[in-house]
Design a protein around this motif. Structure first.
Motif, mmCIF file in Angstrom:
data_model
loop_
_atom_site.group_PDB
_atom_site.id
_atom_site.type_symbol
_atom_site.label_atom_id
_atom_site.label_comp_id
_atom_site.label_asym_id
_atom_site.label_seq_id
_atom_site.Cartn_x
_atom_site.Cartn_y
_atom_site.Cartn_z
ATOM 1 N N THR A 89 6.236 -3.514 5.031
ATOM 2 C CA THR A 89 7.705 -3.548 5.036
ATOM 3 C C THR A 89 8.237 -2.897 6.312
ATOM 4 O O THR A 89 9.177 -3.401 6.931
ATOM 5 C CB THR A 89 8.269 -2.849 3.783
ATOM 6 O OG1 THR A 89 7.727 -3.482 2.630
ATOM 7 C CG2 THR A 89 9.781 -2.939 3.737
ATOM 8 N N ARG A 126 14.829 2.394 -5.643
ATOM 9 C CA ARG A 126 14.592 1.560 -6.818
ATOM 10 C C ARG A 126 13.825 0.287 -6.527
ATOM 11 O O ARG A 126 13.136 -0.242 -7.385
ATOM 12 C CB ARG A 126 15.939 1.198 -7.474
ATOM 13 C CG ARG A 126 16.669 2.389 -8.026
ATOM 14 C CD ARG A 126 18.143 2.106 -8.130
ATOM 15 N NE ARG A 126 18.727 1.858 -6.790
ATOM 16 C CZ ARG A 126 19.972 1.448 -6.578
ATOM 17 N NH1 ARG A 126 20.780 1.223 -7.583
ATOM 18 N NH2 ARG A 126 20.409 1.253 -5.360
ATOM 19 N N HIS A 127 13.994 -0.255 -5.312
ATOM 20 C CA HIS A 127 13.348 -1.548 -5.071
ATOM 21 C C HIS A 127 11.860 -1.373 -4.790
ATOM 22 O O HIS A 127 11.472 -0.610 -3.906
ATOM 23 C CB HIS A 127 14.011 -2.313 -3.920
ATOM 24 C CG HIS A 127 13.580 -3.743 -3.931
ATOM 25 N ND1 HIS A 127 12.434 -4.164 -3.308
ATOM 26 C CD2 HIS A 127 14.098 -4.827 -4.560
ATOM 27 C CE1 HIS A 127 12.272 -5.462 -3.537
ATOM 28 N NE2 HIS A 127 13.271 -5.890 -4.299
ATOM 29 N N PHE A 138 18.922 -8.556 -5.059
ATOM 30 C CA PHE A 138 19.247 -7.141 -5.196
ATOM 31 C C PHE A 138 20.220 -6.716 -4.098
ATOM 32 O O PHE A 138 21.221 -6.041 -4.337
ATOM 33 C CB PHE A 138 17.945 -6.333 -5.132
ATOM 34 C CG PHE A 138 18.113 -4.864 -5.363
ATOM 35 C CD1 PHE A 138 18.642 -4.386 -6.560
ATOM 36 C CD2 PHE A 138 17.727 -3.940 -4.392
ATOM 37 C CE1 PHE A 138 18.783 -3.025 -6.770
ATOM 38 C CE2 PHE A 138 17.880 -2.579 -4.597
ATOM 39 C CZ PHE A 138 18.410 -2.113 -5.785
ATOM 40 N N TYR A 139 19.952 -7.163 -2.886
ATOM 41 C CA TYR A 139 20.812 -6.829 -1.757
ATOM 42 C C TYR A 139 22.212 -7.367 -1.973
ATOM 43 O O TYR A 139 23.200 -6.657 -1.806
ATOM 44 C CB TYR A 139 20.231 -7.392 -0.454
ATOM 45 C CG TYR A 139 21.079 -7.066 0.747
ATOM 46 C CD1 TYR A 139 20.866 -5.908 1.483
ATOM 47 C CD2 TYR A 139 22.129 -7.912 1.135
ATOM 48 C CE1 TYR A 139 21.660 -5.584 2.572
ATOM 49 C CE2 TYR A 139 22.937 -7.604 2.221
ATOM 50 C CZ TYR A 139 22.694 -6.429 2.947
ATOM 51 O OH TYR A 139 23.490 -6.120 4.013
ATOM 52 N N GLN A 164 24.267 -5.365 -4.177
ATOM 53 C CA GLN A 164 24.643 -4.064 -3.625
ATOM 54 C C GLN A 164 25.707 -4.176 -2.540
ATOM 55 O O GLN A 164 26.662 -3.416 -2.522
ATOM 56 C CB GLN A 164 23.428 -3.389 -2.968
ATOM 57 C CG GLN A 164 22.249 -3.188 -3.868
ATOM 58 C CD GLN A 164 22.497 -2.057 -4.839
ATOM 59 O OE1 GLN A 164 22.927 -0.989 -4.437
ATOM 60 N NE2 GLN A 164 22.253 -2.309 -6.101
ATOM 61 N N ALA A 196 13.945 -9.185 -2.158
ATOM 62 C CA ALA A 196 15.048 -8.240 -2.302
ATOM 63 C C ALA A 196 16.407 -8.904 -2.081
ATOM 64 O O ALA A 196 17.429 -8.227 -2.032
ATOM 65 C CB ALA A 196 14.869 -7.092 -1.320
ATOM 66 N N ASP A 200 15.783 2.681 -0.148
ATOM 67 C CA ASP A 200 16.151 2.487 -1.548
ATOM 68 C C ASP A 200 15.050 3.026 -2.470
ATOM 69 O O ASP A 200 13.875 2.732 -2.288
ATOM 70 C CB ASP A 200 16.396 1.009 -1.838
ATOM 71 C CG ASP A 200 17.153 0.836 -3.138
ATOM 72 O OD1 ASP A 200 18.376 0.649 -3.086
ATOM 73 O OD2 ASP A 200 16.512 0.952 -4.206
ATOM 74 N N LEU A 222 18.274 -0.683 2.765
ATOM 75 C CA LEU A 222 17.632 -1.074 1.526
ATOM 76 C C LEU A 222 16.109 -1.078 1.679
ATOM 77 O O LEU A 222 15.382 -0.522 0.848
ATOM 78 C CB LEU A 222 18.124 -2.461 1.097
ATOM 79 C CG LEU A 222 17.666 -2.910 -0.298
ATOM 80 C CD1 LEU A 222 18.719 -3.818 -0.923
ATOM 81 C CD2 LEU A 222 16.332 -3.623 -0.271
ATOM 82 N N LEU A 231 14.933 -10.609 3.655
ATOM 83 C CA LEU A 231 15.155 -10.080 2.304
ATOM 84 C C LEU A 231 14.395 -10.890 1.257
ATOM 85 O O LEU A 231 13.801 -10.341 0.334
ATOM 86 C CB LEU A 231 16.651 -10.077 1.984
ATOM 87 C CG LEU A 231 17.449 -9.004 2.724
ATOM 88 C CD1 LEU A 231 18.945 -9.267 2.614
ATOM 89 C CD2 LEU A 231 17.102 -7.616 2.167
ATOM 90 N N ARG A 280 9.684 -2.807 -3.189
ATOM 91 C CA ARG A 280 9.079 -3.105 -1.890
ATOM 92 C C ARG A 280 9.682 -2.274 -0.763
ATOM 93 O O ARG A 280 9.351 -2.482 0.404
ATOM 94 C CB ARG A 280 9.180 -4.595 -1.584
ATOM 95 C CG ARG A 280 8.208 -5.383 -2.440
ATOM 96 C CD ARG A 280 8.206 -6.854 -2.194
ATOM 97 N NE ARG A 280 7.226 -7.464 -3.081
ATOM 98 C CZ ARG A 280 5.941 -7.644 -2.752
ATOM 99 N NH1 ARG A 280 5.493 -7.309 -1.583
ATOM 100 N NH2 ARG A 280 5.122 -8.180 -3.635
ATOM 101 N N SER A 281 10.567 -1.348 -1.101
ATOM 102 C CA SER A 281 11.107 -0.493 -0.042
ATOM 103 C C SER A 281 10.032 0.516 0.367
ATOM 104 O O SER A 281 9.122 0.829 -0.410
ATOM 105 C CB SER A 281 12.347 0.254 -0.531
ATOM 106 O OG SER A 281 11.976 1.395 -1.279
#
Lengths: 315, 495
Positions: free
Chosen positions: A171, A231-232, A209-210, A213, A206, A229, A225, A201, A234-235
């Motif tokens: 990432t 919560r995600h 999700f993005y 937000q 993501a 982030d 993000l 993304l 793959r962050s």
């Protein structure tokens, strides 16, 4: 007591499976995004993809130009490329085969089946989309089977460590390469840029999700993000945090302390990802930040190896 | 893939036109009717449409592929994996016949152990002149290092695989060879049974087949009893040469079934004559090694120094009594093919009993009178190198061309001690599916039962590995030569 060699294999099963999955994601998303683009932007769009995998110089030894075909060839099945998806799956399977007595039958059979499936796909001449689909589904299945069949012992934490370390690094690299191309490169049209950010993304699952937000595509928000982030899945922060938990579970360290260099470096990175905000990171320079992060990931990998897999024995 | 199925009429029956021929057929009597032990199974198969049978066959193959029960062929440079062909028609042994085989094997394995204790101990058998001293000392696998060394509980051969064949001309079972080093193949016995139970569940309902799954439990119990440290829970490991060994699947399988660690040489280290394994949290002591690495490669300091799969210092730890090995080092002096000829004499010498299972007549080329007979009759004989296994270093006289025979003649004259010769045994046959014709054809088989010795008694899982020469007319059952395997059923009751 887990053998060092087995821990080593588990760690690399995690890494190779994740690497295959990540490569398939960026390959697939890029391909679909470019279907709607003017053909002259092709080179620009396939080259960064090769850069993300870290195999640029090797690529241009074999191919003159980065196109959908050459990229698929190189990242999909090439035997020249040690990080091609096929090589990753093959190595994951090889590791799984070596330690098949130590993993669940389901996990071994799942990886083995995936391997045979992509060999069949190659021999039948299946296209890029179908191939990426098989790999991504294979990745989901892998996580599912690990989750549902592996005991939560050290072995599981080594698989986890391999996955999340690989994902964090990937990432970071994805963001680094795209940011460089899209913000600092001036030759790309504005509308194409936002398209590309969407592709980024999507490649890390993501996009939805993005949108929820932030709604508007803004490079800094995308970076926020993908980096910070909590919560995600793959962050970078999410994965470094997961890495820290697994390393603690293996060594028995408690939060706030460290038992080895891998834990110290992971903890340090986690601190920054938790308490730095995106403005601070941009002030310091995103590229520098990401370079440091990628270096940390590499060093942590080496330190895990030194601590658990290949240590010296005085005899 | 489906061409084989569609090429033949699907309504034809599997045993239509089956000819047991002039050889002994394990399932079908000369009149074409099933033998009593095979009647129930035959009834099921004979009425099964080809299509159904083909389906089950594919199911079985798929099951082996998914599980990765394959062996690797490196001829094409890419390391292609092949399935070890499995034939769905079981070999069936009636109980009374098995009882005799079992007693014969137990007797033989006891005698082999007494012989090894003696050879590496007082050597009474040499002093009494039962077997020539030079023959023993010239064995490729005789280990001088083992003389005078006492092994845990006096057991040398914990695991033996004794190859049996049935001679069609007499109907008798004969011992073809002994495997007292590290016989392989038991995993196929267990997996074949698993696959058969899945593919032919109904057959198991009508035939009372004796189970084989307790093998790993029996073996691990013996291994446990060898631990040099009393009181503590012993740490037992299986030592494998690694992934590229053709029996690697078996090593994994057994380690998993026994719940012991599978290790490679690089996982072990010897410190002050004690063996340890390298774990993520440091060194852990090892007590017992079930080793699937040959003597030669076990310890580069004691044996071949170029070994990369061994453990430096292991022999010293063994000598110091800090580690138990199964099988012991040096058991190759019992399964040498020239020594084989004397095993019936061992049985009489050590046990005072007549051998229950007989040997195949054997000519020792080290004996001048035998050698001259062998040289005159090469085209009729099977010649084998004494220290080899797995079908290597072998001449099949009747199916060899003149040049090959001439080559072997020279080798025999140059190094007679290295060869034995036997008449070609007309092996018995079992109906086997021939995918090229879509029918059953008789194919030659042998049988390798696996015997476990705990120092007092011999335990044998009923049956063993039936290997089948799938090529028409072939007598060679080795997997490298196109051989396959079958499930082996010993029936509970006598029929």
């Amino acid at each position: 007591m887990m053998l060092s060699r087995i821990a080593d294999s588990l760690f690399w099963i995690g890494r190779y499976m994740e690497r295959a999955d990540n490569t398939a994601r960026i390959l697939d998303v890029n391909y679909h995004m470019l279907l709607e683009q003017p053909p002259d932007t092709y080179k620009l769009r396939w080259d960064p993809l090769i850069a993300i995998t870290g195999e640029r110089s090797r690529f241009y030894k074999t191919y003159e130009e980065a196109s959908a075909n050459t990229a698929f060839d190189f990242l999909g099945y090439s035997e020249e490329n040690p990080n091609s998806i096929f090589q990753c799956i093959m190595l994951a399977r090889e590791n799984a085969r070596t330690i098949r007595d130590r993993i669940s039958r389901e996990l071994w059979e799942d990886i083995n089946t995936l391997y045979h499936k992509i060999i069949r796909l190659r021999d039948d001449g299946g296209g890029l989309s179908r191939f990426c689909e098989v790999i991504r589904r294979g990745g989901h299945r892998f996580h599912g089977v690990c989750d549902a069949t592996l005991p939560r012992d050290e072995g599981w934490h080594f698989v986890q460590s391999g996955c999340v370390l690989e994902r964090a690094e990937m990432t970071a690299r994805l963001l680094d390469v795209h940011y460089h191309q899209l913000v600092e490169g001036s030759t790309i049209l504005t509308e194409a840029r936002s398209h590309s950010w969407m592709a980024v993304l999507k490649s890390v699952a993501a996009y939805e999700f993005y949108k929820r937000q932030y709604s508007q595509i803004e490079p800094m928000k995308v970076a926020e993000l993908l980096l910070l982030d909590a919560r995600h899945p793959r962050s970078v922060r999410f994965n470094i945090s997961a890495l820290q938990s697994s390393l603690y579970a293996i060594s028995g360290s408690v939060p706030g302390t460290y038992a080895n260099e891998a834990e110290r470096l992971t903890g340090k990175a986690h601190e920054r990802l938790t308490y730095d905000n995106i403005e601070e990171i941009f002030d310091q320079g995103l590229h520098n930040f990401l370079t440091e992060l990628q270096l940390t990931c590499r060093t942590v990998g080496e330190q895990i190896t030194r601590e658990y897999f290949h240590y010296a024995v005085a005899s | 893939m489906s061409s084989a199925a569609s090429a033949h009429p699907s309504n034809r029956l599997l045993f239509e036109g089956y000819d047991p021929g002039t050889f002994y057929d394990e399932l079908i009597a000369p009149d074409g009717k099933p033998r009593p032990c095979a009647a129930a199974m035959y009834e099921q198969l004979a009425s099964m449409p080809l299509e159904t049978f083909e389906e089950r066959r594919k199911l079985a193959d798929l099951s082996y592929l998914v599980q990765g029960i394959t062996f690797t062929v490196y001829a094409d440079g890419r390391g292609t994996e092949r399935l070890f062909p499995f034939d769905l028609v079981p070999r069936i042994i009636p109980r009374s016949e098995w009882d005799t085989i079992e007693r014969g094997l137990a007797q033989r394995v006891m005698a082999l152990n007494y012989y090894l204790q003696d050879i590496y101990g007082p050597q009474r058998i040499l002093k009494d002149g039962i077997i020539p001293r030079h023959l023993v000392y010239s064995c490729k696998h005789f280990r001088r290092e083992m003389v005078g060394l006492s092994v845990p509980r006096g057991i040398y051969v914990h695991i033996a695989g004794i190859d049996l064949v049935r001679d069609s001309s007499t109907g008798q079972y004969l011992v073809l060879e002994d495997n007292a080093r590290s016989p392989s193949g038991i995993s196929y016995v267990l997996e074949n049974r698993l696959v058969m139970r899945r593919t032919f569940a109904q057959a198991f309902e009508v035939c009372e087949v004796m189970p084989v799954d307790h093998y790993p439990a029996e073996l691990v119990q013996i291994l446990r009893s060898l631990s040099p440290r009393s009181g503590e829970r012993p740490n037992i490991v299986l030592l494998t040469p690694g992934l590229y060994n053709s029996a690697y699947f078996e090593h994994c399988f057994l380690a998993q079934e026994m719940g012991i660690e599978l290790v490679e040489g690089r996982d072990l280290v010897v410190v002050d004559d004690v063996v340890f394994m390298k774990t993520i949290h440091g060194l852990t002591r090892v007590d017992v090694i079930y080793r699937r690495v040959d003597d030669d490669f076990l310890d580069p300091l004691a044996f071949r120094s170029d070994s990369l799969v061994g453990v430096p210092g292991l022999m010293n730890a063994y000598r110091a009594g800090n580690i138990a090995l199964a099988n012991a080092i040096g058991t190759g002096v019992a399964d040498d093919k020239a020594i084989y000829a004397y095993v019936p004499d061992f049985i009489k010498y050590y046990l005072g009993e007549d051998p229950i299972l007989h040997n195949v007549d054997t000519y020792l080329c080290s004996r001048p009178d035998h050698l001259s007979y062998v040289l005159e009759h090469l085209p009729e004989l099977v010649v084998k190198a004494v220290g080899e296994s797995g079908g290597y270093g072998m001449l099949m006289g009747p199916s060899s061309d003149k040049k090959t025979i001439a080559d072997f003649r020279e080798r025999l004259i140059a190094d007679p001690r290295n060869y034995i010769a036997q008449p070609v045994i007309p092996l018995s046959r079992v109906p086997s599916f021939d995918p090229s014709t879509g029918t059953m054809s008789a194919r030659h088989v042998d049988l390798r039962p696996y015997c476990l010795y705990d120092g007092e008694k011999v335990t044998i899982v009923p049956g063993g590995l039936t290997r089948v020469a799938l090529q028409r007319g072939s007598l060679v059952v080795n997997s490298s030569q196109g051989g396959g395997s079958k499930d082996t059923w010993v029936l509970r009751g006598d029929v």
